[in-house]
Each structure stands twice: as C-alpha cells, then as structure tokens.
Design a protein around this motif. Structure first.
Motif, PDB file in Angstrom:
ATOM      1  N   GLU A 172      37.855  48.677  47.317  1.00 12.83           N
ATOM      2  CA  GLU A 172      39.004  49.207  46.581  1.00 12.83           C
ATOM      3  C   GLU A 172      38.745  50.630  46.113  1.00 12.83           C
ATOM      4  O   GLU A 172      39.587  51.523  46.270  1.00 12.83           O
ATOM      5  CB  GLU A 172      39.302  48.331  45.362  1.00 12.83           C
ATOM      6  N   GLU A 175      38.677  53.266  48.809  1.00 10.00           N
ATOM      7  CA  GLU A 175      40.037  53.604  49.235  1.00 10.00           C
ATOM      8  C   GLU A 175      40.700  54.569  48.253  1.00 10.00           C
ATOM      9  O   GLU A 175      41.314  55.572  48.649  1.00 10.00           O
ATOM     10  CB  GLU A 175      40.854  52.314  49.340  1.00 10.00           C
ATOM     11  N   TYR A 245      42.119  51.279  39.061  1.00  4.23           N
ATOM     12  CA  TYR A 245      41.193  50.278  39.581  1.00  4.23           C
ATOM     13  C   TYR A 245      40.723  49.358  38.456  1.00  4.23           C
ATOM     14  O   TYR A 245      40.030  49.792  37.527  1.00  4.23           O
ATOM     15  CB  TYR A 245      40.001  51.004  40.229  1.00  4.23           C
ATOM     16  N   TYR A 309      47.756  37.703  44.993  1.00  8.69           N
ATOM     17  CA  TYR A 309      47.306  39.061  44.669  1.00  8.69           C
ATOM     18  C   TYR A 309      46.290  39.553  45.696  1.00  8.69           C
ATOM     19  O   TYR A 309      46.407  40.673  46.222  1.00  8.69           O
ATOM     20  CB  TYR A 309      46.699  39.098  43.263  1.00  8.69           C
ATOM     21  N   SER A 312      47.727  40.234  49.173  1.00 10.95           N
ATOM     22  CA  SER A 312      48.442  41.513  49.171  1.00 10.95           C
ATOM     23  C   SER A 312      47.461  42.678  49.195  1.00 10.95           C
ATOM     24  O   SER A 312      47.639  43.644  49.938  1.00 10.95           O
ATOM     25  CB  SER A 312      49.341  41.599  47.935  1.00 10.95           C
ATOM     26  N   LEU A 313      46.414  42.575  48.396  1.00  7.42           N
ATOM     27  CA  LEU A 313      45.425  43.646  48.312  1.00  7.42           C
ATOM     28  C   LEU A 313      44.688  43.822  49.627  1.00  7.42           C
ATOM     29  O   LEU A 313      44.522  44.947  50.131  1.00  7.42           O
ATOM     30  CB  LEU A 313      44.429  43.341  47.198  1.00  7.42           C
ATOM     31  N   SER A 315      45.622  43.115  52.591  1.00 10.21           N
ATOM     32  CA  SER A 315      46.475  43.617  53.675  1.00 10.21           C
ATOM     33  C   SER A 315      46.489  45.141  53.684  1.00 10.21           C
ATOM     34  O   SER A 315      46.821  45.766  54.702  1.00 10.21           O
ATOM     35  CB  SER A 315      47.899  43.088  53.513  1.00 10.21           C
ATOM     36  N   LYS A 316      46.067  45.753  52.556  1.00  7.99           N
ATOM     37  CA  LYS A 316      46.065  47.203  52.452  1.00  7.99           C
ATOM     38  C   LYS A 316      44.678  47.809  52.652  1.00  7.99           C
ATOM     39  O   LYS A 316      44.524  49.023  52.758  1.00  7.99           O
ATOM     40  CB  LYS A 316      46.581  47.626  51.061  1.00  7.99           C
ATOM     41  N   LEU A 317      43.657  46.941  52.668  1.00  7.90           N
ATOM     42  CA  LEU A 317      42.282  47.413  52.732  1.00  7.90           C
ATOM     43  C   LEU A 317      41.610  47.023  54.044  1.00  7.90           C
ATOM     44  O   LEU A 317      41.941  46.011  54.658  1.00  7.90           O
ATOM     45  CB  LEU A 317      41.465  46.857  51.580  1.00  7.90           C
TER      46      LEU A 317
END
Length: 320
Positions: A172, A175, A245, A309, A312-313, A315-317
């Motif tokens: 996280e 990113e 974060y 949660y 979803s997280l 899918s972006k990382l």
C-alpha cells in the motif's frame, strides 16, 4: 400397536436423555486443559498476548491453558491444522486479520478457507509502524521516500508473514509514495527484529508493540493510524505527512468448525472478561496493544466487512 407405542416412547426418552447429557457436557466444559495454539514464532505479538492472557484465562475457566506453536506460511500452517482438529473446545488457535482473509484470496495452497475458521472473538488491534535502526542515516519519512526513489528495488522492509498486515501495508505504501521496496517476510515479528538490528534489512513495517519493546534500538518514521497515539506523541502519522494510509492487524481466537456454540460463547465470555480486567488492560496498553472486542456474532459481520475492503484494495494493488 402397543409395542410400537412403547418403542416410540423409549426412543423419545433416549433423545431427551441424550440432549440432557449434551447440555450437561457443555455446562461442565472445560474439564481438562485447553491447548492454545499460536501460529507464529515465540516472542511476537500473538505469543506475547497469549502469555499475558494465560493466567487470567486459567482463573476464569478453571483449567490449565497450554500454549503451543504451529509455525509457517504466515500463520497458514496453524490455521490449516485447526480446521482439522476435534471440535470439542480443547484446541483453540490465535488468528489474525487481514491474514486469514488475504491468504486464501491470494494463494491456492493455503490449506484453509476463511469460512473454515470459527471465530470465538477478536480482542486486540495493533497498527503498522515503519521503523529503521536507531543509527540509520534515514531520519524522517521524507528521507526514507527519497532514499527509496534514489535506490529503486534496493530498499528492503521486513515484516511478519506473507499476505499479512505488514506485507499488505508495505505494498500500500509503495503505491502511495511511488516507490519500489522489497518486502521480506519472517515467521513472526520477533524473528524480524534481529534482522533489522543486524543490518540485514533497511527497515521494518512492523507493529507498535514491537517498536515499544525495542524503542532504544529503533527509530519510528510514521505510524499507520488516523491520529497520533498518546503512547507515541512524537511519532507522526502517515496521514499527516501526506499519505492516506491506515493499516494494522487484528488478533483473536478461533476454534475448529462445528464446535458447539455453547462452548464458543463460554470461551468468548472468558476472553471478554480478560480484556476487562484492569491490570491486564493496563499491561497491554503500555506495551502498545489496543484492546477491542467483537464476540461471535459481531465477528461474522466484521469479517464480511473486512473481506469486502481487502478485495477492493487488492484489486488496485500489485502484490508480489
């Protein structure tokens, strides 16, 4: 016909007697020592917590609590074993979020599903904190980010387990900060600390409890909470430094599937009483742990919410 009626009555009485026997068995629980399995190394947060809980649980439950270890796979070895254990309440296991959610989503060979673990309760939380050795030339989070940008792929961050709060938190932050650091998983927080102090990793994405235990040997750069913690008034949050974060781990205890609800509730009540004991609460908070409590029913909803949660997280990382 009379014989049939008599037979039916006998069968009914047997069922009633069996039910009474089961109720009595549940009421008598526990009648022998309970094994409390820790899925990480001795010396880490899960072990420290269990050792602190042990005398209080023994007093409340009236039996011996035996702490054992099943180490490996970022906790997966222990959790794979617990789903196959006898569902009689005499084997319980510490477990963690996000580990038990993220591992089955990311690996095919985890050995368990999140739904396999019957949660008794969640009793504790610890935020992530980024630390470097006290003698590191890196003094601030700004220094760390700049150093990582100047040395892409060369900065290493140790942490507890794979697909854990430390692992996910590192990805996280990479990113958000636009940097590339290498995450090094250890079998527990306690195992990661010597690697940092020995100069084998640049820093740790660890937990507040580890930092407070080695405060004289580590420098904290930022903490992953919404606000600064009273325990660390001089440690800034990632948020106040410009990075949205917030991350950390929740700890609780689970039992094998099909463990009777009566036993689960009795265990949950015992852990709740431990959390409410003033001496225990004071001890844990001084060590950097935050006490929370979600009982069996609340835990189901909490796991569902955190699963959405993390889906979803992730899918972006890009998690390696």
């Amino acid at each position: 016909m009379k014989r049939f009626a008599v037979g039916l009555i006998i069968v009914m009485l047997m069922f009633v007697a069996l039910g009474t026997f089961v109720d009595m068995a549940d009421a008598a629980y526990p009648e022998r020592p309970i094994t409390y399995v820790i899925a990480f190394n001795p010396g880490g947060e899960s072990d420290i917590t269990a050792r602190a809980q042990q005398p209080y649980l023994e007093k409340i439950l009236g039996t011996q609590i035996i702490i054992t270890y099943k180490i490996g796979g970022g906790g997966a070895v222990g959790w794979s074993d617990i789903v196959r254990a006898k569902p009689d309440g005499y084997t319980i296991c510490g477990h963690n979020i996000p580990h038990i959610i993220v591992q089955p989503l990311q690996r095919k060979d985890t050995g368990y599903k999140t739904s396999d673990l019957k949660t008794v309760c969640w009793f504790q939380a610890t935020p992530n904190i980024l630390v470097v050795p006290i003698n590191s030339p890196i003094k601030t989070l700004k220094d760390f980010v700049q150093y990582a940008k100047d040395h892409p792929g060369q900065v290493t961050l140790g942490g507890s387990g794979s697909y854990s709060a430390n692992h996910l938190g590192t990805v996280e932050f990479n990113e958000l900060a636009g940097i590339s650091t290498v995450y090094i998983p250890f079998t527990g927080s306690g195992d990661a600390v010597p690697a940092l102090l020995g100069g084998h990793v640049t820093g740790l994405m660890t937990y507040t409890s580890m930092y407070i235990s080695y405060k004289d040997q580590m420098r904290a750069l930022a903490i992953a909470t919404d606000k600064r913690l009273p325990l660390f008034p001089d440690v800034p949050t990632f948020k106040e430094l410009g990075y949205n974060y917030v991350e950390g781990a929740y700890r609780g205890v689970c039992v094998p599937p099909k463990t009777p609800d009566e036993i689960v509730n009795k265990l949950a009540d015992a852990f709740k009483k431990v959390n409410e004991t003033p001496q225990f609460k004071e001890t844990m908070e001084k060590m950097g742990f935050q006490l929370v409590f979600y009982g069996p029913e609340e835990s189901k909803k909490f796991i569902e919410e955190r699963t959405e949660y993390y889906k979803s997280l992730m899918s972006k990382l890009i998690i390696k």
